[in-house]
Design a protein around this motif. Structure first.
Motif, PDB file in Angstrom:
ATOM      1  N   GLN A 147      64.999  50.939  65.459  1.00 31.11           N
ATOM      2  CA  GLN A 147      65.937  52.055  65.378  1.00 31.11           C
ATOM      3  C   GLN A 147      67.374  51.583  65.568  1.00 31.11           C
ATOM      4  O   GLN A 147      68.294  52.122  64.955  1.00 31.11           O
ATOM      5  N   ILE A 148      67.575  50.565  66.387  1.00 37.71           N
ATOM      6  CA  ILE A 148      68.922  50.023  66.586  1.00 37.71           C
ATOM      7  C   ILE A 148      69.435  49.392  65.298  1.00 37.71           C
ATOM      8  O   ILE A 148      70.593  49.589  64.905  1.00 37.71           O
ATOM      9  N   THR A 149      68.579  48.641  64.607  1.00 40.83           N
ATOM     10  CA  THR A 149      69.015  47.907  63.417  1.00 40.83           C
ATOM     11  C   THR A 149      68.928  48.724  62.143  1.00 40.83           C
ATOM     12  O   THR A 149      69.664  48.451  61.186  1.00 40.83           O
ATOM     13  N   ALA A 150      68.054  49.722  62.090  1.00 42.78           N
ATOM     14  CA  ALA A 150      67.879  50.485  60.843  1.00 42.78           C
ATOM     15  C   ALA A 150      67.930  51.989  61.059  1.00 42.78           C
ATOM     16  O   ALA A 150      67.633  52.747  60.135  1.00 42.78           O
ATOM     17  N   GLY A 151      68.318  52.438  62.246  1.00 44.44           N
ATOM     18  CA  GLY A 151      68.328  53.864  62.555  1.00 44.44           C
ATOM     19  C   GLY A 151      69.649  54.541  62.257  1.00 44.44           C
ATOM     20  O   GLY A 151      70.619  53.901  61.825  1.00 44.44           O
ATOM     21  N   PRO A 152      69.747  55.851  62.522  1.00 44.09           N
ATOM     22  CA  PRO A 152      70.870  56.665  62.035  1.00 44.09           C
ATOM     23  C   PRO A 152      72.082  56.769  62.959  1.00 44.09           C
ATOM     24  O   PRO A 152      73.015  57.500  62.637  1.00 44.09           O
ATOM     25  N   ILE A 153      72.088  56.093  64.112  1.00 47.76           N
ATOM     26  CA  ILE A 153      73.256  56.198  64.979  1.00 47.76           C
ATOM     27  C   ILE A 153      73.721  54.802  65.396  1.00 47.76           C
ATOM     28  O   ILE A 153      72.955  53.843  65.388  1.00 47.76           O
ATOM     29  N   THR A 154      74.988  54.696  65.756  1.00 45.88           N
ATOM     30  CA  THR A 154      75.580  53.407  66.118  1.00 45.88           C
ATOM     31  C   THR A 154      75.072  52.952  67.487  1.00 45.88           C
ATOM     32  O   THR A 154      74.548  53.742  68.277  1.00 45.88           O
ATOM     33  N   LEU A 155      75.280  51.686  67.762  1.00 47.04           N
ATOM     34  CA  LEU A 155      74.889  51.145  69.064  1.00 47.04           C
ATOM     35  C   LEU A 155      75.661  51.833  70.186  1.00 47.04           C
ATOM     36  O   LEU A 155      75.106  52.134  71.239  1.00 47.04           O
ATOM     37  N   TYR A 156      76.944  52.112  69.939  1.00 40.50           N
ATOM     38  CA  TYR A 156      77.751  52.786  70.953  1.00 40.50           C
ATOM     39  C   TYR A 156      77.190  54.165  71.261  1.00 40.50           C
ATOM     40  O   TYR A 156      77.019  54.533  72.436  1.00 40.50           O
ATOM     41  N   GLU A 157      76.907  54.944  70.232  1.00 40.75           N
ATOM     42  CA  GLU A 157      76.423  56.303  70.456  1.00 40.75           C
ATOM     43  C   GLU A 157      75.040  56.313  71.096  1.00 40.75           C
ATOM     44  O   GLU A 157      74.711  57.228  71.855  1.00 40.75           O
ATOM     45  N   ARG A 158      74.267  55.316  70.812  1.00 42.53           N
ATOM     46  CA  ARG A 158      72.923  55.240  71.383  1.00 42.53           C
ATOM     47  C   ARG A 158      72.962  54.986  72.892  1.00 42.53           C
ATOM     48  O   ARG A 158      72.135  55.506  73.647  1.00 42.53           O
ATOM     49  N   TYR A 159      73.935  54.184  73.355  1.00 46.47           N
ATOM     50  CA  TYR A 159      73.884  53.733  74.739  1.00 46.47           C
ATOM     51  C   TYR A 159      75.154  53.969  75.550  1.00 46.47           C
ATOM     52  O   TYR A 159      75.225  53.545  76.707  1.00 46.47           O
ATOM     53  N   HIS A 160      76.172  54.650  75.002  1.00 39.33           N
ATOM     54  CA  HIS A 160      77.449  54.710  75.710  1.00 39.33           C
ATOM     55  C   HIS A 160      77.361  55.428  77.052  1.00 39.33           C
ATOM     56  O   HIS A 160      78.170  55.178  77.956  1.00 39.33           O
ATOM     57  N   ASP A 161      76.389  56.320  77.216  1.00 40.71           N
ATOM     58  CA  ASP A 161      76.265  57.017  78.494  1.00 40.71           C
ATOM     59  C   ASP A 161      75.104  56.487  79.323  1.00 40.71           C
ATOM     60  O   ASP A 161      74.725  57.087  80.325  1.00 40.71           O
ATOM     61  N   ARG A 162      74.561  55.353  78.922  1.00 38.58           N
ATOM     62  CA  ARG A 162      73.469  54.767  79.701  1.00 38.58           C
ATOM     63  C   ARG A 162      74.058  53.957  80.851  1.00 38.58           C
ATOM     64  O   ARG A 162      74.953  53.153  80.660  1.00 38.58           O
ATOM     65  N   PRO A 163      73.554  54.124  82.051  1.00 42.71           N
ATOM     66  CA  PRO A 163      74.107  53.353  83.186  1.00 42.71           C
ATOM     67  C   PRO A 163      73.650  51.896  83.139  1.00 42.71           C
ATOM     68  O   PRO A 163      72.633  51.559  82.527  1.00 42.71           O
ATOM     69  N   GLN A 164      74.431  51.044  83.799  1.00 38.67           N
ATOM     70  CA  GLN A 164      74.012  49.664  83.960  1.00 38.67           C
ATOM     71  C   GLN A 164      72.719  49.623  84.775  1.00 38.67           C
ATOM     72  O   GLN A 164      72.443  50.501  85.588  1.00 38.67           O
ATOM     73  N   SER A 165      71.943  48.597  84.576  1.00 42.26           N
ATOM     74  CA  SER A 165      70.736  48.433  85.376  1.00 42.26           C
ATOM     75  C   SER A 165      71.095  48.257  86.847  1.00 42.26           C
ATOM     76  O   SER A 165      72.016  47.515  87.198  1.00 42.26           O
ATOM     77  N   ARG A 166      70.369  48.926  87.718  1.00 44.97           N
ATOM     78  CA  ARG A 166      70.637  48.810  89.147  1.00 44.97           C
ATOM     79  C   ARG A 166      70.283  47.417  89.675  1.00 44.97           C
ATOM     80  O   ARG A 166      70.771  47.017  90.728  1.00 44.97           O
ATOM     81  N   SER A 167      69.453  46.690  88.924  1.00 44.62           N
ATOM     82  CA  SER A 167      69.067  45.336  89.342  1.00 44.62           C
ATOM     83  C   SER A 167      69.960  44.267  88.720  1.00 44.62           C
ATOM     84  O   SER A 167      69.652  43.075  88.820  1.00 44.62           O
ATOM     85  N   ARG A 168      71.061  44.692  88.118  1.00 42.19           N
ATOM     86  CA  ARG A 168      71.956  43.743  87.449  1.00 42.19           C
ATOM     87  C   ARG A 168      72.530  42.746  88.447  1.00 42.19           C
ATOM     88  O   ARG A 168      72.914  43.097  89.560  1.00 42.19           O
ATOM     89  N   ILE A 169      72.583  41.472  88.034  1.00 38.80           N
ATOM     90  CA  ILE A 169      73.162  40.412  88.861  1.00 38.80           C
ATOM     91  C   ILE A 169      74.566  40.129  88.332  1.00 38.80           C
ATOM     92  O   ILE A 169      74.735  39.726  87.179  1.00 38.80           O
ATOM     93  N   ASP A 170      75.574  40.348  89.161  1.00 39.23           N
ATOM     94  CA  ASP A 170      76.957  40.188  88.706  1.00 39.23           C
ATOM     95  C   ASP A 170      77.796  39.368  89.691  1.00 39.23           C
ATOM     96  O   ASP A 170      79.015  39.512  89.755  1.00 39.23           O
ATOM     97  N   VAL A 171      77.141  38.490  90.439  1.00 34.89           N
ATOM     98  CA  VAL A 171      77.838  37.636  91.403  1.00 34.89           C
ATOM     99  C   VAL A 171      78.219  36.320  90.729  1.00 34.89           C
ATOM    100  O   VAL A 171      77.379  35.663  90.106  1.00 34.89           O
ATOM    101  N   ALA A 172      79.485  35.927  90.831  1.00 34.74           N
ATOM    102  CA  ALA A 172      79.935  34.672  90.242  1.00 34.74           C
ATOM    103  C   ALA A 172      79.185  33.517  90.876  1.00 34.74           C
ATOM    104  O   ALA A 172      79.168  33.361  92.096  1.00 34.74           O
ATOM    105  N   ALA A 173      78.577  32.677  90.026  1.00 35.02           N
ATOM    106  CA  ALA A 173      77.744  31.587  90.548  1.00 35.02           C
ATOM    107  C   ALA A 173      78.072  30.236  89.936  1.00 35.02           C
ATOM    108  O   ALA A 173      77.558  29.225  90.403  1.00 35.02           O
TER     109      ALA A 173
END
Length: 426
Positions: A393-419
């Protein structure tokens, strides 16, 4: 024409160009077409929509056409595979001694720069994947040596017995050196045979393949070799041309090592002003990325600059999808943040999980759980209990990547510490 999909959004894409940049893979790109055809049909059956593939005609990059009908919205996509498999094949030595030399050189590169220890702070899975070929190749050599010495020992023992019987115990000692020499020769033959057998069976072990993969970046300490830079420039030209076409979205998909190539290609285009404001929407989907394996090396200045610039750009949408179930990827690691180059006003990427353990049924997960290499490609495959990630659906579906996920939150398990121990930028 206003049609509404399952996200309750108006159709925004009727025509799309998709550029798929594979990882370190020597295989012909038809593999990706067949994977898309087979898995797309299965996902469409499971999710209740239609998708159809047709071969791409004419010259240029290898690809195919995909058309879909999702909730009454028809979309057409041209998918192109940006091929660098010839460069990959050229970097993969067929010589066993050369591969073991790569092992030493790669281990030295990651240990001497402390990149290995910094990477361990992120995820254990990809570190195990990185250590696996080293351990496996050393284990293969040890087994070959033991078998060789066993064969030599048997030959020497038999030779000594033969000499004692034919010449007697007093005279036989003068000629034992002959069988000792023959024993060492036999040991060498056995070692070579066993190592060649393992090399021929590498389609099951993946030791040589993974060793070549990690050695490719380590050899240049994170910089891109000239041949790869030239190919990336060609990829950029193809994407720039698509951005001037009459399409609604240009989507770049970078899988595995292809993710960090995509970062640099897109950063170059944006810095050069080659993304028109009134043109198609530009989107970037990174899948199963291994960016830290390169960005943590001392000479990856270019990649770190590209990560820094791309993450603050308004010219594109960047979504990064990984999964903890993929032991070959740096799952849920924000590639910009962990590389220590996060700028003020950072916008991208949106990081979330494909959640293999939830989007695959228990039966399917049990079947795939220990097939690590196959799981690294699951992002390009069908899910029998899909959530909000659907590659087709992302590659051949009817809406853009932005519209599909723009209101989706980041994963709560995301690792964002400089290493990273290196944060210099070109």
């Amino acid at each position: 024409m206003e049609k509404v999909d399952e996200f309750n959004q108006v159709q925004s894409v009727q025509k799309r160009r998709v550029f798929y940049i594979p990882g370190y893979d020597p295989i012909h790109p038809r593999r990706y077409r067949e994977l898309y055809r087979k898995e797309g049909a299965e996902q469409a059956r499971i999710s209740g929509y239609d998708i159809d593939l047709k071969p791409k005609t004419g010259d240029g990059t290898y690809g195919w056409h995909a058309s879909s009908d999702i909730d009454g919205a028809q979309t057409n996509a041209q998918v192109d595979v940006l091929v660098w498999s010839d460069i990959v094949r050229g970097s993969m030595s067929n010589s066993i001694p050369a591969t073991y030399l790569q092992l030493v050189r790669t281990a030295f590169a990651y240990i001497s720069t402390r990149a290995l220890f910094n990477l361990m702070r992120l995820r254990k899975g990809p570190i195990i994947a990185a250590l696996y070929p080293i351990g496996m190749l050393l284990g293969q050599f040890l087994l070959a040596f033991v078998l060789g010495r066993m064969a030599a020992g048997i030959l020497e023992w038999g030779g000594e017995r033969l000499l004692r019987i034919t010449l007697g115990p007093l005279v036989s000692g003068k000629y034992l050196w002959v069988f000792e020499a023959l024993g060492w020769a036999l040991a060498c033959v056995v070692v070579i045979y066993v190592l060649r057998w393992f090399q021929a069976k590498d389609g099951k072990f993946f030791a040589y393949y993974l060793m070549h993969d990690f050695a490719y970046s380590a050899r240049w300490m994170g910089a891109n070799p000239p041949a790869l830079e030239e190919r990336m420039s060609e990829f950029g030209e193809a994407i720039a041309q698509a951005l001037s076409n009459d399409v609604d979205e240009v989507l770049v998909v970078g899988h595995s090592s292809g993710a960090h190539l995509s970062v640099s290609i897109l950063a170059d285009l944006i810095r050069a002003g080659r993304v028109p404001e009134d043109g198609p929407k530009l989107a970037f989907l990174s899948l199963g990325q291994v960016v830290p394996m390169v960005s943590f090396l001392p000479k990856a200045d270019r990649l770190r600059r590209d990560l820094h610039d791309l993450s603050a750009s308004d010219a594109l949408t960047w979504v990064d999808v990984t999964a903890p179930g993929d032991g070959c990827a740096f799952a849920l690691c924000d590639p910009v943040a962990v590389s220590g180059v996060e700028p003020e006003g950072k916008k991208w990427p949106l990081v979330f999980s494909a959640a293999f353990t939830q989007s695959l049924s228990p039966e399917r997960w049990k079947e795939l759980r220990w097939r690590f290499f196959r799981l690294h490609f699951q992002y390009l495959c069908a899910f029998d209990r899909p959530k909000d990630y659907d590659y087709f659906q992302i590659t051949a579906g009817p809406i853009t990547l932005y519209e599909r996920y723009h209101d989706r939150p980041q994963s709560r398990s995301r690792i964002d510490v400089a290493a990273s121990g290196y944060t210099s930028m070109s």
